[in-house]
Design an enzyme around this catalytic site. Structure first.
Site, mmCIF file in Angstrom:
data_model
loop_
_atom_site.group_PDB
_atom_site.id
_atom_site.type_symbol
_atom_site.label_atom_id
_atom_site.label_comp_id
_atom_site.label_asym_id
_atom_site.label_seq_id
_atom_site.Cartn_x
_atom_site.Cartn_y
_atom_site.Cartn_z
ATOM 1 N N ASN A 87 0.864 -1.175 0.000
ATOM 2 C CA ASN A 87 0.000 0.000 0.000
ATOM 3 C C ASN A 87 0.903 1.227 0.000
ATOM 4 O O ASN A 87 1.783 1.353 0.853
ATOM 5 C CB ASN A 87 -0.898 -0.003 1.241
ATOM 6 C CG ASN A 87 -1.873 -1.170 1.240
ATOM 7 O OD1 ASN A 87 -2.375 -1.559 0.191
ATOM 8 N ND2 ASN A 87 -2.119 -1.738 2.407
ATOM 9 N N GLN A 94 -2.437 2.936 3.109
ATOM 10 C CA GLN A 94 -1.236 2.796 3.950
ATOM 11 C C GLN A 94 -1.479 3.483 5.296
ATOM 12 O O GLN A 94 -1.962 4.622 5.340
ATOM 13 C CB GLN A 94 -0.016 3.418 3.251
ATOM 14 C CG GLN A 94 1.276 3.172 4.021
ATOM 15 C CD GLN A 94 2.529 3.677 3.297
ATOM 16 O OE1 GLN A 94 2.443 4.255 2.205
ATOM 17 N NE2 GLN A 94 3.675 3.467 3.911
ATOM 18 N N VAL A 96 0.934 2.667 8.104
ATOM 19 C CA VAL A 96 2.251 2.781 8.755
ATOM 20 C C VAL A 96 3.235 3.268 7.697
ATOM 21 O O VAL A 96 3.457 2.591 6.685
ATOM 22 C CB VAL A 96 2.720 1.429 9.344
ATOM 23 C CG1 VAL A 96 4.088 1.598 9.998
ATOM 24 C CG2 VAL A 96 1.713 0.898 10.356
ATOM 25 N N HIS A 100 6.669 -1.467 3.734
ATOM 26 C CA HIS A 100 6.530 -2.888 4.095
ATOM 27 C C HIS A 100 5.773 -3.611 3.000
ATOM 28 O O HIS A 100 4.916 -3.039 2.332
ATOM 29 C CB HIS A 100 5.814 -3.058 5.438
ATOM 30 C CG HIS A 100 4.518 -2.314 5.528
ATOM 31 N ND1 HIS A 100 4.461 -0.951 5.744
ATOM 32 C CD2 HIS A 100 3.237 -2.730 5.409
ATOM 33 C CE1 HIS A 100 3.197 -0.563 5.752
ATOM 34 N NE2 HIS A 100 2.425 -1.620 5.545
ATOM 35 N N ILE A 101 6.092 -4.878 2.851
ATOM 36 C CA ILE A 101 5.399 -5.742 1.895
ATOM 37 C C ILE A 101 4.483 -6.665 2.690
ATOM 38 O O ILE A 101 4.927 -7.354 3.614
ATOM 39 C CB ILE A 101 6.410 -6.591 1.088
ATOM 40 C CG1 ILE A 101 7.328 -5.690 0.259
ATOM 41 C CG2 ILE A 101 5.677 -7.595 0.195
ATOM 42 C CD1 ILE A 101 8.419 -6.459 -0.479
ATOM 43 N N HIS A 102 3.216 -6.667 2.320
ATOM 44 C CA HIS A 102 2.295 -7.660 2.878
ATOM 45 C C HIS A 102 2.476 -8.945 2.075
ATOM 46 O O HIS A 102 2.426 -8.931 0.840
ATOM 47 C CB HIS A 102 0.836 -7.205 2.726
ATOM 48 C CG HIS A 102 0.487 -5.986 3.504
ATOM 49 N ND1 HIS A 102 -0.091 -6.033 4.751
ATOM 50 C CD2 HIS A 102 0.630 -4.667 3.217
ATOM 51 C CE1 HIS A 102 -0.299 -4.804 5.190
ATOM 52 N NE2 HIS A 102 0.128 -3.946 4.278
HETATM 53 P P1 5GP Z 1 -0.560 -0.691 5.841
HETATM 54 O O1 5GP Z 1 -2.014 -0.392 6.104
HETATM 55 O O2 5GP Z 1 0.306 0.477 6.248
HETATM 56 O O3 5GP Z 1 -0.269 -1.192 4.459
HETATM 57 O O4 5GP Z 1 -0.205 -1.911 6.773
HETATM 58 C C1 5GP Z 1 0.150 -1.788 8.108
HETATM 59 C C2 5GP Z 1 -0.010 -3.149 8.716
HETATM 60 O O5 5GP Z 1 0.678 -3.189 9.926
HETATM 61 C C3 5GP Z 1 -1.471 -3.520 9.016
HETATM 62 O O6 5GP Z 1 -1.799 -4.714 8.318
HETATM 63 C C4 5GP Z 1 -1.497 -3.705 10.523
HETATM 64 O O7 5GP Z 1 -2.330 -4.765 10.927
HETATM 65 C C5 5GP Z 1 -0.031 -3.966 10.837
HETATM 66 N N1 5GP Z 1 0.380 -3.519 12.163
HETATM 67 C C6 5GP Z 1 0.122 -2.312 12.732
HETATM 68 N N2 5GP Z 1 0.689 -2.242 13.950
HETATM 69 C C7 5GP Z 1 1.323 -3.417 14.142
HETATM 70 C C8 5GP Z 1 2.092 -3.943 15.230
HETATM 71 O O8 5GP Z 1 2.315 -3.309 16.261
HETATM 72 N N3 5GP Z 1 2.595 -5.190 15.080
HETATM 73 C C9 5GP Z 1 2.378 -5.926 13.951
HETATM 74 N N4 5GP Z 1 2.922 -7.142 13.910
HETATM 75 N N5 5GP Z 1 1.660 -5.459 12.911
HETATM 76 C C10 5GP Z 1 1.131 -4.238 13.012
#
Ligand code: 5GP
Length: 114
Positions: A87, A94, A96, A100-102
């Site tokens: 994202n 997004q 965070v 990062h790669i999901h």
């Molecule tokens: P984004 O929405 O930025 O693409 O993905 C951020 C991801 O980080 C989300 O899937 C969310 O569940 C995960 N996430 C947020 N905080 C934490 C955390 O403290 N630990 C872990 N392991 N994952 C997290």
């Protein structure tokens, strides 16, 4: 000073988290809110906020993250069926702002936005 993201705190072990994998360039952890039976996050140690901030000098790092995705697929025996998602930007979901790669596996089909 810009405050550290949650991923930076995890990388620096300020916040405890199980590392599924770690090397000089990245870590792999389980997503806290999994969207698939296997939902990993492949996170570079370098705090690039988003993919669109990557530059030519990040070529090796980006390639490395892809190789780690392949390694994870073999580690978890899902090399024939997985999805990777990045994202990029708030409007794309997004939350965070540390690249990062999901890595998602175990679903027959992901319900990704069209
Ligand atoms: P984004 O929405 O930025 O693409 O993905 C951020 C991801 O980080 C989300 O899937 C969310 O569940 C995960 N996430 C947020 N905080 C934490 C955390 O403290 N630990 C872990 N392991 N994952 C997290």
């Amino acid at each position: 000073m810009v405050s550290k993201t949650i991923f930076q705190k995890i990388i620096e072990k300020e916040i405890p988290s199980e590392f599924i994998y770690e090397d000089d360039l990245c870590i792999v952890i389980n997503d806290i809110n999994p969207q698939a039976p296997l939902h990993l996050l492949i996170i570079p140690k370098k705090p690039l906020p988003k993919l669109s901030d990557a530059e030519e000098k990040d070529l090796n790092l980006l390639g490395h993250l892809m190789l780690i995705a392949g390694n994870m697929s073999r580690k978890f025996n899902v090399e024939d069926a997985f999805n990777i998602v990045i994202n990029n930007g708030e409007k794309a979901g997004q939350t965070v702002f540390h690249l990062h790669i999901h890595f998602l596996a175990g679903n027959k089909k992901l319900n990704l936005p069209k």
